[in-house]
Design an enzyme around this catalytic site. Structure first.
Site, mmCIF file in Angstrom:
data_model
loop_
_atom_site.group_PDB
_atom_site.id
_atom_site.type_symbol
_atom_site.label_atom_id
_atom_site.label_comp_id
_atom_site.label_asym_id
_atom_site.label_seq_id
_atom_site.Cartn_x
_atom_site.Cartn_y
_atom_site.Cartn_z
ATOM 1 N N CYS A 1 32.706 78.288 64.597
ATOM 2 C CA CYS A 1 31.206 77.832 64.441
ATOM 3 C C CYS A 1 30.064 78.948 64.196
ATOM 4 O O CYS A 1 29.143 78.702 64.217
ATOM 5 C CB CYS A 1 31.008 76.971 65.594
ATOM 6 S SG CYS A 1 31.062 78.181 67.043
ATOM 7 N N CYS B 1 15.911 70.448 64.976
ATOM 8 C CA CYS B 1 16.349 70.745 63.537
ATOM 9 C C CYS B 1 15.552 71.975 63.035
ATOM 10 O O CYS B 1 14.305 72.106 63.311
ATOM 11 C CB CYS B 1 16.012 69.652 62.677
ATOM 12 S SG CYS B 1 17.060 68.094 63.176
#
Length: 514
Positions: free
Chosen positions: A469, A134
């Site tokens: 993406c 993350c």
């Protein structure tokens, strides 16, 4: 965005690779590292040196979520810093155009104009400082969504040279607010965990940045808890039975990766043991322990990979116990998922993304649709429920096998799939009389092959739906399609991977002469 056997979301090599499925590999280090200025490395004309601590104001974010700062006009990408903040940072590396730095201290972060972002939050993950899976946990989720939309807007304008519509009704491409999640945690349905050695023996977790050293980890807040439980059970069982961990330095040892899947709609779980050799000592005892500890497991498989490679999977896969697939559902369509199948890791957001693709296709039941880069046929099957005929093409044979099987599983008979490059197969279909009303593309991060862009322009469908993406390659390809006779009408960003720098988009293009 996953490792995914070193492949992209469709199974192609060199595509949507996001690092580790379990977490990530970029260390953060929120505190000060080192004391003062280290042995400096400098470049003439660059106002900073490696090891130097500097203060700078953060004016933006990179596509990877790093803060963008300026020091005497020189650009520094500062890990963990957010727009509007003034930070103290250690310079890690420099080049002629930009450098890298790590934030050591937050100097100023307020809510007033020019005094700070007011968007920083405390990351809830206890290992966020060392895990790179993350990049944005330190940013409030609403701000993550706003930033992802702005990232798309900036790319469309800078790379695509497109005019983006403003709130005042200005003509141009409409970029909608990013579709986020009500609960942006525990969304990943697949974990892919490397196994190695630690001080206490066998460990599994994530790679440390820039090395093959594995950091032990048992929890990840973006993984479904069922995956955590499955991985822990396998590690415990392997330790109990003294099964050796793979040593990447010398190529010895057995257990290389543990790959686990959880089907939320059915509760079924799959465990895949990736091994450096076919023989597993105490194999039946290992399976029995996994079955005992993993609730809902219906499939325990082995994949054999003896190659010296970072690629996760080898060519041979066999069932040790149970079924060869598990079943999950997205949008009322059932999917059979085998050990090496591609299946979106965030089904909730996948349904929203693909639902938007169906909406943009504007199908009435009479249309012919081509789904290029169709992968395992996920979008194709969504489209087939609303179209007369759908043709899917994909270069990976195994993906087409999955697509055909999933069509049969759902009783969908108006979808046809072919193996090969889309730019080769589509002209063949055209010669056979196929004239698409809509073309849907969902390419890897590198975007559409130039030959495919040319093929689409030759086929001249009324609509093109572009699922992407990567906002930069999306913007590049939209420019080419606009130059070829299409209008970009609207773009919908979708947050498929909360707390990371990634954003997916669904874009609608309409032929100008309609």
């Amino acid at each position: 965005m996953s490792g995914r056997n070193g492949k992209d979301s469709k199974g192609r090599l060199g595509g949507k690779k996001r690092g580790n499925d379990w977490s990530g590999s970029v260390p953060r280090g929120g505190g000060r590292v080192g004391g003062g200025k280290s042995a400096a490395s400098s470049i003439a004309g660059v106002p900073v040196s490696v090891g130097q601590f500097i203060e700078c104001e953060i004016i933006g974010l990179t596509h990877e979520g790093e803060g963008v700062g300026r020091v005497e006009g020189y650009t520094l990408f500062v890990r963990d810093a957010l727009p509007g903040e003034t930070v103290r940072a250690e310079v890690l590396s420099i080049g002629k155009s930009f450098g890298k730095a790590r934030m050591s201290e937050l100097m100023e972060s307020g809510t007033g104009a020019g005094k700070g972002s007011g968007i920083r939050v405390v990351p809830p993950c206890p290992i966020y400082d060392s895990c790179g899976g993350c990049q944005l946990q330190h940013m409030a989720y609403a701000e993550q969504l706003r930033w992802k939309r702005q990232h798309v807007v900036d790319n469309l304008a800078r790379i695509g040279k497109l005019v983006v519509a403003e709130d005042d009704g200005q003509a141009g491409v409409v970029v909608h607010p990013t579709i986020g999640m009500d609960d942006p945690w525990r969304y990943r349905n697949k974990a892919q965990v490397p196994i190695g050695f630690g001080d206490g023996g066998l460990i599994g977790g994530f790679y440390e940045a820039g090395s093959n050293d594995i950091v032990e980890m048992d929890a990840c807040l973006i993984q479904q808890e069922e995956n955590e439980e499955s991985v822990r059970a396998v590690k415990e069982a392997a330790r109990l039975l003294d099964i050796s961990a793979y040593n990447r330095a010398n190529g010895r040892g057995l257990l290389r990766h543990v790959v686990v899947r959880h089907a939320r709609s059915t509760g079924q779980r799959m465990v895949v043991l990736v091994t450096n050799g076919r023989d597993i000592p105490h194999a039946q005892e290992l399976v029995a322990l996994i079955r005992e500890k993993v609730s809902g497991v219906v499939s325990v498989c082995q994949n054999v990979n003896t190659a010296v490679t970072p690629v996760v999977f080898g060519e041979e896969t066999r069932v040790l116990w149970g079924e060869d697939v598990i079943y999950d559902e997205i949008g009322g369509i059932q999917f059979a998922i085998s050990p090496r199948s591609f299946f979106q890791v965030n089904p909730e957001q996948t349904e929203r993304l693909y639902g938007k693709a169906v909406e943009y296709a504007a199908l009435t039941g009479n249309e012919t649709v081509i789904d290029a880069y169709c992968g395992a046929g996920t979008i194709s099957l969504f489209l087939a429920k609303h179209a007369d005929r759908v043709y899917g093409v994909e270069i990976v044979p195994e993906a087409i096998e999955d697509a055909r099987r999933n069509a049969l599983l759902n009783g969908i008979r108006n979808a046809e799939f072919a193996v090969g490059p889309a730019e080769v197969v589509m002209p063949r279909w055209q010669a056979e009389g196929v004239s698409p009303d809509v073309i849907v593309v969902d390419p890897p991060r590198k975007g559409c092959d130039p030959a495919l862009i040319s093929t689409m322009l030759e086929l001249r469908p009324e609509r093109i739906v572009y699922v992407s993406c990567n906002p930069s390659t999306l913007a590049r390809d939209l420019r080419l399609l606009e130059d070829g006779g299409y209008w970009t009408v609207e773009v919908q960003p979708v947050d498929m991977f909360p707390h990371t720098g990634h954003v997916e988009c669904c874009s609608l293009l309409v032929r100008k002469d309609i």
